[in-house]
Design a protein around this motif. Sequence first.
Motif, short mmCIF file in Angstrom:
data_model
loop_
_atom_site.label_atom_id
_atom_site.label_comp_id
_atom_site.label_asym_id
_atom_site.label_seq_id
_atom_site.Cartn_x
_atom_site.Cartn_y
_atom_site.Cartn_z
N VAL A 1 -41.04 13.06 22.80
CA VAL A 1 -39.74 13.21 23.47
C VAL A 1 -38.91 11.96 23.20
O VAL A 1 -39.41 10.84 23.31
N GLY A 2 -37.64 12.15 22.83
CA GLY A 2 -36.75 11.02 22.60
C GLY A 2 -36.45 10.25 23.88
O GLY A 2 -36.54 10.79 24.99
N ILE B 1 -44.41 15.44 27.27
CA ILE B 1 -45.43 15.74 26.26
C ILE B 1 -46.48 16.67 26.87
O ILE B 1 -46.99 16.43 27.96
N GLY B 2 -46.79 17.74 26.13
CA GLY B 2 -47.76 18.72 26.62
C GLY B 2 -47.14 19.96 27.21
O GLY B 2 -47.85 20.95 27.43
N ASP B 3 -45.84 19.96 27.48
CA ASP B 3 -45.18 21.15 28.02
C ASP B 3 -45.13 22.27 26.99
O ASP B 3 -44.91 22.03 25.79
N GLU B 4 -45.30 23.49 27.45
CA GLU B 4 -45.20 24.66 26.58
C GLU B 4 -43.74 25.13 26.56
O GLU B 4 -43.17 25.42 27.61
N VAL B 5 -43.17 25.22 25.35
CA VAL B 5 -41.74 25.49 25.22
C VAL B 5 -41.50 26.58 24.18
O VAL B 5 -42.40 26.96 23.41
N LEU C 1 -39.77 16.66 19.59
CA LEU C 1 -40.70 17.11 18.55
C LEU C 1 -41.66 18.12 19.15
O LEU C 1 -42.31 17.85 20.17
N VAL C 2 -41.75 19.29 18.51
CA VAL C 2 -42.58 20.39 19.01
C VAL C 2 -43.63 20.74 17.96
O VAL C 2 -43.31 20.90 16.77
N CYS D 1 -39.42 30.08 17.70
CA CYS D 1 -40.83 29.73 17.75
C CYS D 1 -41.20 29.32 19.18
O CYS D 1 -40.34 29.17 20.06
N ALA D 2 -42.49 29.14 19.38
CA ALA D 2 -43.02 28.63 20.64
C ALA D 2 -44.11 27.64 20.32
O ALA D 2 -44.84 27.78 19.33
N GLY D 3 -44.22 26.60 21.15
CA GLY D 3 -45.22 25.58 20.87
C GLY D 3 -45.35 24.60 22.02
O GLY D 3 -44.99 24.90 23.16
N ILE D 4 -45.85 23.40 21.69
CA ILE D 4 -46.14 22.37 22.68
C ILE D 4 -45.35 21.12 22.32
O ILE D 4 -45.28 20.71 21.16
N VAL D 5 -44.76 20.49 23.33
CA VAL D 5 -44.01 19.25 23.11
C VAL D 5 -44.96 18.16 22.66
O VAL D 5 -45.95 17.85 23.33
N GLU D 6 -44.65 17.56 21.51
CA GLU D 6 -45.49 16.51 20.93
C GLU D 6 -44.91 15.12 21.18
O GLU D 6 -45.65 14.16 21.34
#
Length: 472
Positions: A195-196, A205-209, A142-143, A188-193
């Motif tokens: 993780v499965g 969580i928190g990584d910029e992807v 989830l991003v 798109c670009a965002g932040i990991v919210e």
Amino acid sequence: MATESGLRVVRQYSDEGRNIAMRALNEANSEAGPILRNAWSSFVQLIERLKSTARDVLDPSVLVEELRIIFRDEIARHNAFLLLIGLGFGTTGGFMLGMWLARPHLPTPIMKSIASTSFRDPDNVVVCQTAVPQFQSSSDILVRVRAASLNRIDRRIAFGYGRTLRRLIRSYNSTYDPELPLVLGRSCAGIVEAVGNGTKSGLEIGDEVWLATHWYEAGVASEFVVVPETRVSRKPFLIGFEGAASLPYSGSIALNLLDCHRLTEHTCSGRRILVQDACSPVGCVITQLTHKWGAHVAVTCHTRSVPVINNLGAADIITFANEHFRSNFIDVNVDKSNFINELAGREKYHFIFLTTRLGYDYKFLEKFLTKDGMIVDAVEPELSTDDYGVVGRFFLGSYVKFRRAMAFLCRTNVDWGGPHLCHRMLERLAGFVNDETLKTVVDRVYTPSEVERALEHICSEKSIGSTIITFR
């Protein structure tokens, strides 16, 4: 049995009590004192007899004897056992059903998305509220989206591109996923919210992807997006979210084309390459990479874009000054085309990359190629399936079922066309950005409420690079 005899005694005594009351009423004219004394005496006797009967009924030895009589044979014991099991299951099932009915109703979380609400209305692309996507696999990620890019393919999707095949693909999904509103945006670009549990990508969580998605899938121009781990990778550390959102989809298309035609840093040297509309997102990437790899790159662009294209490394620029410069390209009167006149005075090319949809005559363009030259079309092709009738959709549906069945047996994902999108491709792009081989080109940044202006700018002749929607 003792229980039945006890009940008979209780009924007998209740009848006697009622008779006593009736006699008291009938003898109302008699003296009240003797009547009350007699009534009280009868009531006390009744209570004493009830106590005595209750002691007999509740005597453990009597109860044991009664139970021994009831379970005197195997059939009776079997029936009693089944009765107890039924009572247990019934009680448990009733309790669970009551808990389920009494559960609190949790509202479905929603998010802001840029989506197409129909395929006909000219104002069909709006900002709307859609449900936050849920994990479909333990390897999903989830991003939270910070920025997303809108491409020309999104405009085509908003007016029905791929609708027939997309509808059939969705109809065979295990989860209900309505076709409309259809979220747009290919990268798109965002932040990991989140993780499965089954992910192996190493993302936390928190990584910029950054990530990209195919044309037949839901887009990513929304506040949240769920994506398989194979489609997401860490974004380049040298650029922000807006710049990172511009590259995943267009960069993947460019790398796929270059790989397909074996154009690498080892084979580009000395090649003459023409990039039609180098201002497009794909054109910007092809121009930069082939120039860095040693090719002689000629491009076409609008006069407004010359400073940008010069900075990307083009050695030869063919410009068109008028606002609608498509009229300068190949049309009915080919001999009067300014584009043809420009090409006639130059050496022939090994590759001609076409990055926007124009009415080109491929046979005529071959005159400007070397003997082993090639025309490469980077534009998503028209889909004949969009015009299928009932019969065509029936056979297409059978084909979709067959492909899905084969993919299930082989434990692979079905590829319905388009560029190859995966984390390895994104990692290659990130490497090119981090070593400054590749620069991002962002023309305009809009907010979600300005989506109409963004789409209008994408389709204009003066757009340069990518158009970004920010969700900050």
